[in-house]
Design a protein around this motif. Structure first.
Motif, mmCIF file in Angstrom:
data_model
loop_
_atom_site.group_PDB
_atom_site.id
_atom_site.type_symbol
_atom_site.label_atom_id
_atom_site.label_comp_id
_atom_site.label_asym_id
_atom_site.label_seq_id
_atom_site.Cartn_x
_atom_site.Cartn_y
_atom_site.Cartn_z
ATOM 1 N N PHE A 118 1.044 -1.177 -0.005
ATOM 2 C CA PHE A 118 0.026 0.134 0.062
ATOM 3 C C PHE A 118 0.777 1.178 -0.200
ATOM 4 N N THR A 119 0.883 1.966 -1.337
ATOM 5 C CA THR A 119 1.431 3.222 -1.137
ATOM 6 C C THR A 119 0.229 4.432 -1.705
ATOM 7 N N THR A 120 1.041 5.595 -1.567
ATOM 8 C CA THR A 120 -0.192 6.717 -1.773
ATOM 9 C C THR A 120 -0.333 6.657 -3.435
ATOM 10 N N GLU A 121 0.421 6.018 -4.112
ATOM 11 C CA GLU A 121 0.068 6.005 -5.581
ATOM 12 C C GLU A 121 -1.458 5.196 -5.905
ATOM 13 N N SER A 182 13.097 1.384 3.399
ATOM 14 C CA SER A 182 12.663 3.184 3.292
ATOM 15 C C SER A 182 11.771 3.124 2.272
ATOM 16 N N ASN A 183 10.915 4.174 2.375
ATOM 17 C CA ASN A 183 10.119 4.479 1.535
ATOM 18 C C ASN A 183 10.516 4.532 0.176
ATOM 19 N N GLU A 184 11.870 5.373 0.266
ATOM 20 C CA GLU A 184 12.372 5.426 -1.240
ATOM 21 C C GLU A 184 12.847 4.031 -1.918
ATOM 22 N N SER A 185 13.552 3.438 -0.941
ATOM 23 C CA SER A 185 13.996 2.045 -1.586
ATOM 24 C C SER A 185 12.860 0.865 -2.078
ATOM 25 N N LYS A 186 11.615 1.113 -1.004
ATOM 26 C CA LYS A 186 10.663 0.361 -1.327
ATOM 27 C C LYS A 186 9.853 0.735 -2.562
ATOM 28 N N GLY A 187 9.973 1.887 -2.955
ATOM 29 C CA GLY A 187 9.298 2.695 -4.165
ATOM 30 C C GLY A 187 10.027 2.322 -5.256
ATOM 31 N N LYS A 219 9.560 9.797 -12.803
ATOM 32 C CA LYS A 219 9.052 9.777 -11.313
ATOM 33 C C LYS A 219 10.290 10.177 -10.613
ATOM 34 N N TYR A 220 11.551 9.800 -11.074
ATOM 35 C CA TYR A 220 12.677 10.176 -10.647
ATOM 36 C C TYR A 220 13.481 11.039 -11.215
ATOM 37 N N PRO A 221 13.154 12.299 -11.499
ATOM 38 C CA PRO A 221 13.843 13.309 -12.109
ATOM 39 C C PRO A 221 15.249 13.878 -11.981
ATOM 40 N N SER A 222 15.430 13.589 -10.435
ATOM 41 C CA SER A 222 16.909 13.770 -10.094
ATOM 42 C C SER A 222 17.868 12.742 -10.087
ATOM 43 N N ASN A 223 17.343 11.537 -10.653
ATOM 44 C CA ASN A 223 18.476 10.391 -10.599
ATOM 45 C C ASN A 223 18.681 10.497 -12.249
#
Length: 259
Positions: A118-121, A182-187, A219-223
């Motif tokens: 379950f994520t906000t998406e 973490s939320n980022e890693s899980k994402g 989704k990850y513009p800074s990467n």
């Protein structure tokens, strides 16, 4: 496991939603088990508890039940949007049971989506209620199951057929590692899982996943190292037994028999 709902419990109720709640909650209490540890039976929380409906005394997993008459669909109505988002961000959300039943009052589909998926998406905000409504301005939400990775849809019953209990438990436990991320890693892991799901063949290549580079870049513009990140996630999913690596950039999806 008896797939029939006990319709005698509907006596005295007039609201269809109340009848559905009483019948399906009773069915889960009488027939289900904990998908995590296999404990029988599940226990009910007190009525109107805001977070969950059932819990397992053995492993402490909590479950909320959503049910509907008719065919299984990817859109599930839920409660207040703000409450759901708050629960997800605080990691206090339970696992979700989804149950569908036929006009003959027989369970057709019963699955669990572990809370780590379950994520906000996957939470879609509905329009506010009109000014003439009793709860004017209230904003509800829908749960969009189409954005849940297939490995996160663990069926206990599918198309009126029981799934082997051992398969259910193994499938549920297979992705518990996500709870430690973490939320980022899980994402990132979930995003790559969804990319793999979008490939319509059992076998796929690294190049097939690279085709989602632009989508992930949005989704990850800074990467600036999207391909590197894709390879990292594929290696991780291989190590966790979610996919198989067959050499030279070739992979294979693993089927658990219930998805």
């Amino acid at each position: 496991m008896n797939l029939n709902l006990n319709i005698t419990l509907a006596e005295g109720y007039k609201s269809n939603s109340q009848i559905a709640r009483v019948l399906t909650e009773n069915w889960v209490k009488e027939n289900s088990y904990c998908p995590c540890c296999g404990e029988i039976p599940l226990n009910e929380f007190e009525n109107n508890r805001p977070v969950a409906d059932f819990y397992c005394k053995k492993c402490n997993e909590e479950f909320e039940l959503k049910s509907k008459s008719g065919k299984f669909s990817n859109t599930i109505n839920d409660g207040a949007y703000s409450t759901m988002i708050e629960r997800i961000n605080s990691n206090q959300n339970p696992n979700f049971f989804f149950l569908t039943y036929s006009k003959k009052m027989s369970v057709e589909n019963f699955l669990i989506i572990p809370k780590q998926f379950f994520t906000t998406e996957i939470i879609i905000k509905r329009k506010p209620l009109s000014d003439t409504a009793k709860r004017a301005g209230w904003i509800g939400c829908n749960i969009d199951l189409s954005n849940v990775a297939e490995v996160g849809k663990v069926f206990l019953i599918k198309d009126s057929k029981l799934i082997d209990k051992e398969i259910v438990e193994n499938s549920f436990k297979k992705t518990l590692f996500l709870r430690q991320k973490s939320n980022e890693s899980k994402g990132w892991i979930l995003d790559v899982m969804n990319c793999i799901d979008s490939i319509n063949t059992e076998k796929f290549t690294l190049e097939d996943v690279y085709k989602f580079e632009e989508k992930l870049k949005l989704k990850y513009p800074s990467n600036n190292f999207i391909k590197d990140k894709i390879r990292q996630q594929l290696q991780f999913l291989r190590d966790k037994g979610i996919i198989e690596f067959s050499g030279r950039g070739n992979y294979k999806k693993i089927s658990y028999g219930n998805i």
